[in-house]
Design a protein around this motif. Sequence first.
Motif, mmCIF file in Angstrom:
data_model
loop_
_atom_site.group_PDB
_atom_site.id
_atom_site.type_symbol
_atom_site.label_atom_id
_atom_site.label_comp_id
_atom_site.label_asym_id
_atom_site.label_seq_id
_atom_site.Cartn_x
_atom_site.Cartn_y
_atom_site.Cartn_z
ATOM 1 N N THR A 153 26.338 19.386 35.293
ATOM 2 C CA THR A 153 25.370 19.797 34.273
ATOM 3 C C THR A 153 24.736 21.136 34.643
ATOM 4 O O THR A 153 24.736 21.545 35.807
ATOM 5 N N GLU A 154 24.162 21.776 33.641
ATOM 6 C CA GLU A 154 23.462 23.035 33.868
ATOM 7 C C GLU A 154 22.262 22.817 34.787
ATOM 8 O O GLU A 154 21.963 23.650 35.643
ATOM 9 N N ASN A 155 21.593 21.689 34.626
ATOM 10 C CA ASN A 155 20.463 21.347 35.483
ATOM 11 C C ASN A 155 20.909 21.232 36.940
ATOM 12 O O ASN A 155 20.240 21.717 37.845
ATOM 13 N N TRP A 156 22.055 20.589 37.170
ATOM 14 C CA TRP A 156 22.596 20.472 38.535
ATOM 15 C C TRP A 156 22.802 21.857 39.133
ATOM 16 O O TRP A 156 22.457 22.111 40.300
ATOM 17 N N ALA A 157 23.365 22.773 38.345
ATOM 18 C CA ALA A 157 23.627 24.125 38.837
ATOM 19 C C ALA A 157 22.323 24.824 39.219
ATOM 20 O O ALA A 157 22.235 25.469 40.265
ATOM 21 N N GLY A 158 21.304 24.679 38.387
ATOM 22 C CA GLY A 158 20.015 25.300 38.668
ATOM 23 C C GLY A 158 19.357 24.743 39.917
ATOM 24 O O GLY A 158 18.843 25.486 40.758
ATOM 25 N N VAL A 159 19.383 23.423 40.045
ATOM 26 C CA VAL A 159 18.781 22.775 41.208
ATOM 27 C C VAL A 159 19.552 23.139 42.479
ATOM 28 O O VAL A 159 18.961 23.440 43.520
#
Length: 166
Positions: free
Chosen positions: A141-147
């Motif tokens: 997910t995009e959230n995973w990439a950001g984190v």
Amino acid sequence: MMKQELHEIYEKYSSDLYVFILRMCRSEQLAKDILQDTMLKAMTSADSFKGDCSVKTWLYTIARNIWYDQLKKAENRNQPLDSIPEPAVQESIEACFADKDTALRIHHLLHELDEPYREVFTLRVFAELRFADIAKVFGRTENWAGVTYYRAKQKLIELLKREGLL
């Protein structure tokens, strides 16, 4: 991979790959040389590509490693680092890259980061990919990439502090 596939890969990725390399080395001629070396290495080692990552990530990794090899060769020959262009940097640690010796040390510290932190950081900072694109590369997910990027950045800051560079 077949010859036709390699030609298609070159056509599809060479422009983005060139920009990625140019941002790392800041030299058009060196970027062209590294691009050619990258594509040659990809051709000669195509059978070893396992498909664990996207072709684009694989090519970026090859290019990045060739760039690091260039830096190591210059360091081993005691070549003045002024002759090697300074790599691109992220704003928050930009001051650390002002000194070329420090910049080289930071590149070495990047190798101390575990995967996927190293790759996510590299794709975000040097390739300037959006989190959505990084997420696609990893199938996350995009959230995973950001984190993951945030954690990689924090780990790099810790390493910089340990080395007294920050």
